[in-house]
Every structure is written in C-alpha cells, then in structure tokens.
Design a protein around this motif. Structure first.
Motif, short mmCIF file in Angstrom:
data_model
loop_
_atom_site.label_atom_id
_atom_site.label_comp_id
_atom_site.label_asym_id
_atom_site.label_seq_id
_atom_site.Cartn_x
_atom_site.Cartn_y
_atom_site.Cartn_z
N VAL A 95 10.50 3.92 -2.47
CA VAL A 95 10.23 5.34 -2.74
C VAL A 95 10.24 5.59 -4.25
O VAL A 95 11.18 5.19 -4.94
N ASP A 96 9.21 6.29 -4.73
CA ASP A 96 9.18 6.66 -6.15
C ASP A 96 10.22 7.72 -6.45
O ASP A 96 10.32 8.72 -5.74
N LEU A 97 10.98 7.53 -7.52
CA LEU A 97 11.77 8.64 -8.05
C LEU A 97 10.80 9.49 -8.86
O LEU A 97 10.16 8.98 -9.78
N VAL A 123 14.10 2.05 -4.40
CA VAL A 123 13.46 3.10 -5.20
C VAL A 123 12.63 2.46 -6.31
O VAL A 123 12.85 1.30 -6.66
N LYS A 124 11.66 3.22 -6.81
CA LYS A 124 10.84 2.73 -7.93
C LYS A 124 10.94 3.73 -9.08
O LYS A 124 10.87 4.94 -8.86
N LEU A 125 11.09 3.19 -10.29
CA LEU A 125 11.18 4.02 -11.50
C LEU A 125 10.13 3.54 -12.50
O LEU A 125 9.93 2.32 -12.64
N ILE A 138 5.56 -0.83 1.87
CA ILE A 138 4.96 0.52 1.87
C ILE A 138 5.66 1.32 0.80
O ILE A 138 6.89 1.41 0.79
N LEU A 139 4.86 1.87 -0.10
CA LEU A 139 5.41 2.72 -1.17
C LEU A 139 5.11 4.17 -0.85
O LEU A 139 3.94 4.53 -0.64
N ILE A 140 6.15 4.99 -0.80
CA ILE A 140 5.92 6.44 -0.79
C ILE A 140 5.81 6.78 -2.26
O ILE A 140 6.82 6.96 -2.97
N GLY A 141 4.58 6.75 -2.74
CA GLY A 141 4.34 6.90 -4.18
C GLY A 141 4.27 8.38 -4.54
O GLY A 141 3.87 9.22 -3.73
N ASP A 142 4.63 8.67 -5.80
CA ASP A 142 4.47 10.07 -6.23
C ASP A 142 2.99 10.37 -6.46
O ASP A 142 2.61 11.50 -6.79
N SER A 143 2.12 9.36 -6.23
CA SER A 143 0.67 9.60 -6.18
C SER A 143 0.35 10.61 -5.09
O SER A 143 -0.75 11.15 -5.05
N LEU A 144 1.31 10.91 -4.22
CA LEU A 144 1.09 11.96 -3.23
C LEU A 144 0.83 13.31 -3.92
O LEU A 144 0.18 14.19 -3.36
N LEU A 167 0.86 -1.18 0.00
CA LEU A 167 0.00 0.00 0.00
C LEU A 167 0.90 1.24 0.00
O LEU A 167 2.07 1.15 0.35
N THR A 168 0.32 2.38 -0.31
CA THR A 168 1.10 3.63 -0.25
C THR A 168 0.91 4.28 1.12
O THR A 168 -0.10 4.07 1.79
N ALA A 169 1.90 5.09 1.51
CA ALA A 169 1.75 5.97 2.69
C ALA A 169 2.61 7.20 2.45
O ALA A 169 3.62 7.14 1.74
N GLY A 228 10.60 -1.88 -10.62
CA GLY A 228 10.17 -1.29 -11.89
C GLY A 228 8.69 -0.95 -11.85
O GLY A 228 7.98 -1.26 -10.88
N HIS A 229 8.22 -0.30 -12.89
CA HIS A 229 6.79 0.08 -12.98
C HIS A 229 6.46 0.25 -14.46
O HIS A 229 6.95 1.18 -15.10
N ILE A 230 5.65 -0.68 -15.00
CA ILE A 230 5.31 -0.62 -16.42
C ILE A 230 3.79 -0.75 -16.60
O ILE A 230 3.06 -0.95 -15.65
O1 KIV Z 1 2.59 6.52 -7.04
C1 KIV Z 1 2.01 5.49 -6.70
O2 KIV Z 1 1.26 5.44 -5.71
C2 KIV Z 1 2.23 4.29 -7.51
C3 KIV Z 1 1.32 3.13 -7.28
C4 KIV Z 1 0.01 3.43 -7.92
C5 KIV Z 1 1.88 1.86 -7.76
O3 KIV Z 1 3.09 4.27 -8.33
#
Ligand code: KIV
Length: 271
Positions: free
Chosen positions: A89-91, A119-121, A47-53, A28-30, A143-145
């Motif tokens: 963490v999203d780049l 990190v996630k790209l 836990i993903l600190i997604g750039d969805s923030l 999940l994201t936080a 990764g993220h595709i």
């Molecule tokens: O930024 C994000 O929360 C994401 C997820 C949707 C995978 O990349």
C-alpha cells in the motif's frame, strides 16, 4: 521452496527467493475488489494499492490529494479478494513527509486496519530514517525512487530521471540508502535501463521497474493503463495488453440500442 508453483502466499521471502533464483516478479495496481480478484486468479505476485488511484480512479491531475482514509478504504476492498499475492500500500503524500513518527504511525495504521502486508514510500536518502523506523517495527517497506510522482511540483514534469551523471549518482545512492534502511524491495520509475541494471546488480533486494527497462527483477504497471482503459495516457513504457475502453464503448452502445429498441430484456431475462 523449489518452484514458483509451490508459493501459497507471496511474502518478502518469496520476492527475495525469486531474485536469487533469477525469476522475475510480476506486479500490478488494483483499487477495487473485482479487479483484485481477476489479478489474483491470473497469478500476479504483487498487488499495489497505488496512490495512482488519485489519477485513474479519482480523476485528479496528480496523486497529491489522496488521503490515508482513502488508501485504507481501497485497500480493504482489495484485501477481500486476495489470498496469494503480496499486498503493498502506498503511503500518500503528507502521511510521512512531516516527521519520522508521523510516517511510522501511518504505516502502522495501514497494517492495523487492513490485511495488507507492506507499505511503499517515495524518496531516497532523505526518508531513509523513516524507512528504518518502520522496518525496525516489523513493517515491510518497499522503496520508490527515480520519478516520484508525489514530488511533481518540485521537479515540474514527469520526465525521465537519472539521464545525466549527477542525477544518476543521486538515484544510485538513494537506492543503496533505502536498502540499508531495511526495505525489502524498491520501485525504479522512469530511469534509463542502464542505470536500473546497475542498481539491480548492486542491490540484494529486488528492483521492480516501471519505465526502467528489462533488467529489473520485476515489473509493475498501473492496471487501467495496461488494460487500455486510460486512453488519454500512453507513455512509451506502457504496453496495452487489451483495449478495454473500446470494448466497453461497444458494449454500452449495444446496450443503449437494445434498451431504446425494446430488445432488452427478453422473455428469458424477465420474471
Ligand atoms: O501509485 C502507483 O501506482 C505507483 C506505481 C506506478 C509504481 O506508485
């Protein structure tokens, strides 16, 4: 490791073990300390600190305005709550697109300045060299595709990806390239379930789906979406596990009524 209960800290090895043992990965994201603490205590794996923030925290239409400094600020808050989950963490947009070295430097910055573990790209073949450089330096990359929100202006919409043969083949080849470049896992966003199944069966690394069907090795959702906080956004891949916006509205209305009606604070709540 013989059972999930023994996991003290989720690492790349744990995720690989979960895939090998046919056990699903929960993610999940936080973006803040309190939410991260709740997710951690509930037992989330990643836990993903997604750039969805950029969307759900900042209120932007896209993820593009999010900066490295903002990602680091939110990551530090999340890290203070976590001892078990893996923190990814999203780049953000334009922190790795300019050059391989720029992406490498920014990935390093995340691990230097926070206690995140990966990190996630977003992207496939065209960022494989960057992924390789980062992983060669000992920094785990997710990764993220499929649907890649940082490329929204290129694609023009948030529609499902990989529906036609050509696009499905491109996504499959992207997945293989990212695995070969050294990624430890890969997010598959909004692609047909059958394509996600094919990718999952052909990769050794775990796949984490969002809108990609049940065959992925794990699932991820944006936390404010699944908690029913983000009421204006309801694509069919989001299941609402709570209706927090409704509950908060009732709570706030009750508070306003109590304040206006002089029912709060009571004697017991006063000094
Ligand atoms: O930024 C994000 O929360 C994401 C997820 C949707 C995978 O990349």
């Amino acid at each position: 490791m013989s059972s999930e209960k023994e996991i003290k800290r989720v690492t790349t090895l744990t995720l690989s073990w979960l895939k090998k043992n046919n056990k699903k990965i929960s993610a999940l994201t936080a973006y803040d300390f309190i939410t991260a603490k709740i997710l951690e205590e509930a037992g989330i794996d990643v836990i993903l600190i997604g750039d969805s923030l950029g969307n759900v925290f900042q209120g932007n239409d896209t993820t593009l305005p999010v900066t490295m400094d903002e990602m680091i600020y939110h990551t530090k808050a999340v890290c203070r709550a976590i001892t078990r989950a893996m923190i990814v963490v999203d780049l953000p947009f334009m922190s790795y697109q300019l050059s391989v070295d720029e992406g490498f430097r920014n990935a390093g910055r995340i691990l230097k300045e926070t206690s995140a573990g990966a990190v996630k790209l977003e992207g496939g073949i065209h960022i494989a060299e960057t992924v390789k450089k980062i992983t060669d330096a000992g920094i785990p990359v997710m990764g993220h595709i499929g649907l890649t929100p940082q490329s929204i202006h290129k694609f023009g919409s948030y529609r499902e990806r990989g529906k036609d043969f050509t696009e499905a083949e491109e996504i499959f080849n992207d997945a293989k390239a990212i695995e070969q470049a050294g990624a430890f896992a890969i997010v598959l966003e909004k692609i047909p379930s059958s394509l996600a199944e094919r990718i999952t069966n052909n990769l050794k690394i775990p796949t984490i789906g969002i809108g990609a069907g049940v065959h992925c090795d794990g699932q991820i959702l944006v936390t404010p979406d699944m908690l029913g906080l983000n009421v204006d956004f309801h694509p069919r891949f989001v299941r609402h596990y709570a209706k927090l916006a409704d509950q908060i509205t009732i709570a706030v209305k009750n508070y306003i009524d109590d304040v206006k009606g002089k029912n709060f604070p009571s004697e017991d709540e006063s000094y």
